[in-house]
Motif scaffolding. Sequence first.
Motif, mmCIF file in Angstrom:
data_model
loop_
_atom_site.group_PDB
_atom_site.id
_atom_site.type_symbol
_atom_site.label_atom_id
_atom_site.label_comp_id
_atom_site.label_asym_id
_atom_site.label_seq_id
_atom_site.Cartn_x
_atom_site.Cartn_y
_atom_site.Cartn_z
ATOM 1 N N PHE A 33 0.722 -1.031 0.113
ATOM 2 C CA PHE A 33 0.001 0.102 0.079
ATOM 3 C C PHE A 33 0.928 1.230 -0.217
ATOM 4 N N GLU A 34 1.689 1.521 -1.256
ATOM 5 C CA GLU A 34 2.443 2.607 -1.095
ATOM 6 C C GLU A 34 1.655 3.753 -1.453
ATOM 7 N N PRO A 35 1.850 4.925 -1.343
ATOM 8 C CA PRO A 35 1.190 6.291 -1.772
ATOM 9 C C PRO A 35 1.181 6.420 -3.318
ATOM 10 N N MET A 36 0.059 6.940 -3.731
ATOM 11 C CA MET A 36 -0.263 6.794 -5.207
ATOM 12 C C MET A 36 -0.331 8.289 -5.592
ATOM 13 N N LEU A 37 0.299 8.621 -6.547
ATOM 14 C CA LEU A 37 -0.027 9.957 -7.314
ATOM 15 C C LEU A 37 -0.715 10.109 -8.613
ATOM 16 N N PHE A 38 -1.851 10.955 -8.593
ATOM 17 C CA PHE A 38 -2.800 10.865 -9.892
ATOM 18 C C PHE A 38 -2.598 12.349 -10.262
ATOM 19 N N ALA A 39 -2.137 12.323 -11.844
ATOM 20 C CA ALA A 39 -2.000 13.453 -12.688
ATOM 21 C C ALA A 39 -1.189 14.575 -11.857
ATOM 22 N N HIS A 81 -3.222 7.595 0.283
ATOM 23 C CA HIS A 81 -2.162 7.341 0.932
ATOM 24 C C HIS A 81 -2.933 6.634 2.242
ATOM 25 N N ALA A 82 -2.208 5.649 2.684
ATOM 26 C CA ALA A 82 -2.939 5.098 3.941
ATOM 27 C C ALA A 82 -2.207 5.849 4.979
ATOM 28 N N HIS A 95 1.624 5.992 6.251
ATOM 29 C CA HIS A 95 2.593 6.848 5.552
ATOM 30 C C HIS A 95 2.534 8.220 5.752
ATOM 31 N N GLU A 96 3.595 8.898 5.588
ATOM 32 C CA GLU A 96 3.586 10.348 5.730
ATOM 33 C C GLU A 96 3.919 10.492 4.141
ATOM 34 N N VAL A 97 3.116 11.648 3.761
ATOM 35 C CA VAL A 97 3.147 12.368 2.505
ATOM 36 C C VAL A 97 3.394 13.404 2.293
ATOM 37 N N ASN A 98 4.212 14.165 1.968
ATOM 38 C CA ASN A 98 4.666 15.868 1.836
ATOM 39 C C ASN A 98 4.380 16.290 0.380
ATOM 40 N N VAL A 99 3.422 17.408 0.382
ATOM 41 C CA VAL A 99 2.615 17.733 -1.003
ATOM 42 C C VAL A 99 3.396 18.855 -1.244
ATOM 43 N N SER A 100 3.254 19.364 -2.545
ATOM 44 C CA SER A 100 3.766 20.650 -2.941
ATOM 45 C C SER A 100 2.518 21.618 -2.842
ATOM 46 N N GLU A 101 2.652 22.946 -3.193
ATOM 47 C CA GLU A 101 1.466 23.585 -2.934
ATOM 48 C C GLU A 101 0.462 23.378 -3.900
ATOM 49 N N SER A 102 0.810 22.989 -5.086
ATOM 50 C CA SER A 102 -0.221 22.539 -6.261
ATOM 51 C C SER A 102 -0.974 21.060 -6.053
ATOM 52 N N GLN A 103 -0.507 20.402 -4.857
ATOM 53 C CA GLN A 103 -0.912 19.034 -4.844
ATOM 54 C C GLN A 103 -1.676 18.918 -3.301
ATOM 55 N N LYS A 145 -3.834 15.744 -0.634
ATOM 56 C CA LYS A 145 -3.651 14.385 -0.270
ATOM 57 C C LYS A 145 -4.817 13.931 0.232
ATOM 58 N N MET A 146 -5.198 12.671 0.158
ATOM 59 C CA MET A 146 -6.450 12.046 0.855
ATOM 60 C C MET A 146 -6.044 10.830 1.410
ATOM 61 N N LEU A 147 -6.529 10.312 2.732
ATOM 62 C CA LEU A 147 -6.293 9.197 3.155
ATOM 63 C C LEU A 147 -7.351 8.149 3.023
ATOM 64 N N LEU A 148 -7.077 6.942 2.635
ATOM 65 C CA LEU A 148 -7.813 5.801 2.550
ATOM 66 C C LEU A 148 -7.036 4.631 2.883
ATOM 67 N N ASN A 149 -7.502 4.097 3.916
ATOM 68 C CA ASN A 149 -6.960 2.719 4.272
ATOM 69 C C ASN A 149 -7.740 1.455 3.884
ATOM 70 N N PRO A 150 -6.896 0.869 3.004
ATOM 71 C CA PRO A 150 -7.588 -0.296 2.410
ATOM 72 C C PRO A 150 -8.073 -1.427 3.470
ATOM 73 N N GLY A 151 -9.388 -2.094 2.933
ATOM 74 C CA GLY A 151 -9.870 -3.055 3.560
ATOM 75 C C GLY A 151 -9.204 -4.547 3.303
ATOM 76 N N LEU A 152 -9.631 -5.620 4.108
ATOM 77 C CA LEU A 152 -8.865 -6.721 4.013
ATOM 78 C C LEU A 152 -9.346 -7.358 2.528
ATOM 79 N N ALA A 153 -10.486 -7.129 2.145
ATOM 80 C CA ALA A 153 -10.881 -7.884 1.057
ATOM 81 C C ALA A 153 -10.698 -7.038 -0.519
ATOM 82 N N PHE A 154 -9.856 -5.966 -0.159
ATOM 83 C CA PHE A 154 -10.086 -5.091 -1.331
ATOM 84 C C PHE A 154 -8.564 -5.112 -2.378
#
Length: 293
Positions: free
Chosen positions: A100-106, A112-113, A116-124, A126-135
């Motif tokens: 479950f590594e952080p993922m960057l879109f466009a 990210h879960a 994870h610590e995610v450092n974002v730029s001014e134009s970015q 981030k949203m937190l989403l922890n995956p479930g067991l069956a996903f």
Amino acid sequence: MAWLELRVVTTKQYAEAIGDFLNEEGALAITLRDGKDQPILEPGVGETPLWQDVDVVALFDASADLEPVREQLYTQFDNLQVKIDPLEDQDWTATWREHFEPMLFADRLWVHADWHEVNVSESQVKMLLNPGLAFGTGTHPTTAMCLNWLAANLKTGSDVIDFGCGSGILAIAALKLGASHVRCVDIDPQALDAMHYNAEQNELNLSCYQAVLPDQLETQAADVLVANILANPLIHLAPKFASLVKSKGMLVLSGILVEQVERVQKAYLNDFDIVKLEQKDEWVCLVAERKAY
């Protein structure tokens, strides 16, 4: 602390029953995984996986006697394989989290879960989403294409409908990317519960979204409607979607296999102009603009 991992290689016919049996036998956690990398939609909240081949992986305390459990599995179910292996605690944790590594879109939206610590730029954002067991262990191509479109194209202040919201990943992404309000729709009440939970995890105020069943959806047209479901429902819903998108508004449809694209397009051509077809693996995302009215 050490653990025992019991893995059952089976089919979708028996996966749910095997999971229930292992739960009754004292499993501490149960994971359902794609057995042969079959490209299908990730299962929704409360749903049984649709993969033809399924690995049911159960975690037990190291002191558990699993030989009687193995024998019962072979007695009660057909065409399966059972493997039991010791597993150190740190190995279990690493196995659970390493995918479950952080993922960057466009280049704009990080998903990210919470470990994870995610450092974002001014134009970015981030949203937190922890995956479930069956996903599963990653973002499905159908979801990824929708997230890429939203991150690249959504205008600040847009009113959005997420039809078939599931965990709420697209709705929450839209809000993080500047949508003023999102109406989330799903036929499964558990999905709506998941949407509320994930919205709270992202510190979103209830005033900026609704999570409702289809018959509770407010009917005013939106700037953007995104639906990551399946081809047949998309075809059936074409007239409804036409009524829910503003003149010159945008429609983003995903969950379409390559061989289904022509049928889906045909259902929408009276009311929409097709802007883009994006393909990833065996899946296609259709982007269309509502004709002026």
